[in-house]
Design a protein around this motif. Structure first.
Motif, PDB file in Angstrom:
ATOM      1  N   ASP A 128      -5.611   8.006  -7.311  1.00  0.00           N
ATOM      2  CA  ASP A 128      -5.983   7.807  -5.996  1.00  0.00           C
ATOM      3  C   ASP A 128      -4.989   8.191  -4.909  1.00  0.00           C
ATOM      4  O   ASP A 128      -5.320   7.981  -3.820  1.00  0.00           O
ATOM      5  N   HIS A 129      -3.959   8.809  -5.363  1.00  0.00           N
ATOM      6  CA  HIS A 129      -2.720   9.191  -4.391  1.00  0.00           C
ATOM      7  C   HIS A 129      -2.741  10.714  -4.204  1.00  0.00           C
ATOM      8  O   HIS A 129      -2.902  11.111  -3.085  1.00  0.00           O
ATOM      9  N   CYS A 130      -2.747  11.496  -5.367  1.00  0.00           N
ATOM     10  CA  CYS A 130      -2.809  12.664  -5.248  1.00  0.00           C
ATOM     11  C   CYS A 130      -3.903  13.564  -5.636  1.00  0.00           C
ATOM     12  O   CYS A 130      -4.264  14.649  -5.271  1.00  0.00           O
ATOM     13  N   GLY A 131      -4.959  12.728  -6.353  1.00  0.00           N
ATOM     14  CA  GLY A 131      -6.510  13.341  -6.786  1.00  0.00           C
ATOM     15  C   GLY A 131      -6.346  13.945  -7.879  1.00  0.00           C
ATOM     16  O   GLY A 131      -7.107  14.691  -8.299  1.00  0.00           O
ATOM     17  N   GLY A 132      -5.386  14.209  -8.583  1.00  0.00           N
ATOM     18  CA  GLY A 132      -4.765  14.971  -9.894  1.00  0.00           C
ATOM     19  C   GLY A 132      -5.496  13.836 -10.949  1.00  0.00           C
ATOM     20  O   GLY A 132      -5.867  12.766 -11.074  1.00  0.00           O
ATOM     21  N   ASP A 133      -5.838  14.641 -12.101  1.00  0.00           N
ATOM     22  CA  ASP A 133      -6.368  13.989 -13.371  1.00  0.00           C
ATOM     23  C   ASP A 133      -5.331  13.171 -14.189  1.00  0.00           C
ATOM     24  O   ASP A 133      -4.215  13.716 -14.111  1.00  0.00           O
ATOM     25  N   LEU A 134      -5.707  11.681 -14.174  1.00  0.00           N
ATOM     26  CA  LEU A 134      -4.825  10.812 -14.644  1.00  0.00           C
ATOM     27  C   LEU A 134      -4.118  11.113 -16.074  1.00  0.00           C
ATOM     28  O   LEU A 134      -3.045  10.823 -16.430  1.00  0.00           O
ATOM     29  N   ALA A 135      -4.965  11.871 -16.959  1.00  0.00           N
ATOM     30  CA  ALA A 135      -4.702  12.250 -18.364  1.00  0.00           C
ATOM     31  C   ALA A 135      -3.935  13.352 -18.282  1.00  0.00           C
ATOM     32  O   ALA A 135      -3.269  13.551 -19.359  1.00  0.00           O
ATOM     33  N   ALA A 190       4.641   4.732  -7.186  1.00  0.00           N
ATOM     34  CA  ALA A 190       5.713   4.417  -6.477  1.00  0.00           C
ATOM     35  C   ALA A 190       5.204   4.468  -4.956  1.00  0.00           C
ATOM     36  O   ALA A 190       5.480   3.524  -4.186  1.00  0.00           O
ATOM     37  N   ALA A 191       4.469   5.645  -4.564  1.00  0.00           N
ATOM     38  CA  ALA A 191       4.093   5.804  -3.166  1.00  0.00           C
ATOM     39  C   ALA A 191       2.999   4.706  -3.001  1.00  0.00           C
ATOM     40  O   ALA A 191       2.857   4.150  -1.626  1.00  0.00           O
ATOM     41  N   ARG A 192       2.319   4.373  -3.729  1.00  0.00           N
ATOM     42  CA  ARG A 192       1.048   3.558  -3.542  1.00  0.00           C
ATOM     43  C   ARG A 192       1.483   2.135  -3.176  1.00  0.00           C
ATOM     44  O   ARG A 192       0.519   1.316  -2.555  1.00  0.00           O
ATOM     45  N   THR A 193       2.669   1.796  -3.656  1.00  0.00           N
ATOM     46  CA  THR A 193       3.210   0.343  -3.260  1.00  0.00           C
ATOM     47  C   THR A 193       3.185   0.272  -1.695  1.00  0.00           C
ATOM     48  O   THR A 193       3.042  -0.965  -1.165  1.00  0.00           O
ATOM     49  N   MET A 194       3.516   1.371  -0.956  1.00  0.00           N
ATOM     50  CA  MET A 194       3.515   1.209   0.465  1.00  0.00           C
ATOM     51  C   MET A 194       2.450   1.917   1.251  1.00  0.00           C
ATOM     52  O   MET A 194       2.161   1.842   2.674  1.00  0.00           O
ATOM     53  N   GLU A 195       1.466   2.694   0.547  1.00  0.00           N
ATOM     54  CA  GLU A 195       0.462   3.688   1.097  1.00  0.00           C
ATOM     55  C   GLU A 195      -0.895   3.287   0.713  1.00  0.00           C
ATOM     56  O   GLU A 195      -0.721   3.066  -0.614  1.00  0.00           O
ATOM     57  N   PRO A 196      -1.866   3.306   1.270  1.00  0.00           N
ATOM     58  CA  PRO A 196      -3.359   3.306   1.008  1.00  0.00           C
ATOM     59  C   PRO A 196      -3.469   4.171   0.108  1.00  0.00           C
ATOM     60  O   PRO A 196      -3.116   5.559   0.103  1.00  0.00           O
ATOM     61  N   PRO A 197      -4.787   4.144  -0.595  1.00  0.00           N
ATOM     62  CA  PRO A 197      -5.279   5.152  -1.437  1.00  0.00           C
ATOM     63  C   PRO A 197      -5.785   6.680  -0.738  1.00  0.00           C
ATOM     64  O   PRO A 197      -6.278   6.157   0.431  1.00  0.00           O
ATOM     65  N   LYS A 256     -11.986   8.121   3.708  1.00  0.00           N
ATOM     66  CA  LYS A 256     -11.754   8.218   4.992  1.00  0.00           C
ATOM     67  C   LYS A 256     -11.020   6.736   4.929  1.00  0.00           C
ATOM     68  O   LYS A 256     -11.289   5.753   4.652  1.00  0.00           O
ATOM     69  N   VAL A 257      -9.521   6.823   5.514  1.00  0.00           N
ATOM     70  CA  VAL A 257      -8.390   5.502   5.501  1.00  0.00           C
ATOM     71  C   VAL A 257      -8.361   5.311   7.051  1.00  0.00           C
ATOM     72  O   VAL A 257      -8.013   6.211   7.673  1.00  0.00           O
ATOM     73  N   GLN A 258      -8.413   3.921   6.976  1.00  0.00           N
ATOM     74  CA  GLN A 258      -7.860   3.129   8.303  1.00  0.00           C
ATOM     75  C   GLN A 258      -6.788   2.165   8.113  1.00  0.00           C
ATOM     76  O   GLN A 258      -7.021   1.572   7.120  1.00  0.00           O
ATOM     77  N   VAL A 259      -5.742   2.387   8.630  1.00  0.00           N
ATOM     78  CA  VAL A 259      -4.551   1.815   8.660  1.00  0.00           C
ATOM     79  C   VAL A 259      -4.292   0.646   9.964  1.00  0.00           C
ATOM     80  O   VAL A 259      -4.366   1.234  11.043  1.00  0.00           O
ATOM     81  N   LEU A 260      -4.407  -0.592   9.496  1.00  0.00           N
ATOM     82  CA  LEU A 260      -4.275  -1.425  10.623  1.00  0.00           C
ATOM     83  C   LEU A 260      -2.921  -2.345  10.183  1.00  0.00           C
ATOM     84  O   LEU A 260      -2.529  -2.312   9.379  1.00  0.00           O
ATOM     85  N   PRO A 261      -2.522  -3.034  11.652  1.00  0.00           N
ATOM     86  CA  PRO A 261      -1.275  -3.819  11.315  1.00  0.00           C
ATOM     87  C   PRO A 261      -1.458  -4.923  10.008  1.00  0.00           C
ATOM     88  O   PRO A 261      -0.465  -5.400   9.354  1.00  0.00           O
ATOM     89  N   THR A 262      -2.912  -5.385   9.920  1.00  0.00           N
ATOM     90  CA  THR A 262      -3.056  -6.397   8.849  1.00  0.00           C
ATOM     91  C   THR A 262      -3.543  -5.719   7.508  1.00  0.00           C
ATOM     92  O   THR A 262      -3.784  -6.395   6.466  1.00  0.00           O
ATOM     93  N   GLY A 263      -3.414  -4.515   7.286  1.00  0.00           N
ATOM     94  CA  GLY A 263      -3.873  -4.095   5.876  1.00  0.00           C
ATOM     95  C   GLY A 263      -4.448  -2.689   6.086  1.00  0.00           C
ATOM     96  O   GLY A 263      -4.209  -1.937   7.213  1.00  0.00           O
TER      97      GLY A 263
END
Length: 62
Positions: free
Chosen positions: A4-11, A20-27, A38-45
Motif C-alpha cells: 500500500d506504499h509503493c504499489g509493488g507485489d508483496l511477494a 517503515a514509511a507507513r508508520t508516518m504516512e498514509p497508504p 485519493k488521500v486526504q491528510v488532516l491534523p487529526t488523521g
C-alpha cells in the motif's frame, strides 16, 4: 496482494522501507487492486479512498 506504499507485489522484493514509511504516512495504493488512492491528510488523521474498495481511515486517536 499489493504494497500500500509503493504499489509493488508483496511477494516480490523487500518492503521493509515501505513498512517503515507507513508508520508516518498514509497508504498511497489499494492493497487489493493496486489502484492509486485519493488521500486526504488532516491534523487529526488521514483517509484514503479507492474507487473500487472504498475508504480506509486513521483518526490518529489512540
Amino acid at each position: 496482494m499489493w504494497c500500500d506504499h509503493c504499489g509493488g507485489d508483496l511477494a516480490l522484493g523487500e518492503h521493509d522501507s515501505c513498512r517503515a514509511a507507513r508508520t508516518m504516512e498514509p497508504p498511497r495504493f489499494c492493497p487489493e487492486c493496486r489502484r492509486r488512492m485519493k488521500v486526504q491528510v488532516l491534523p487529526t488523521g488521514w483517509s484514503a479512498s479507492c474507487v473500487e474498495h472504498g475508504v480506509t481511515s486513521d483518526t490518529g486517536v489512540s
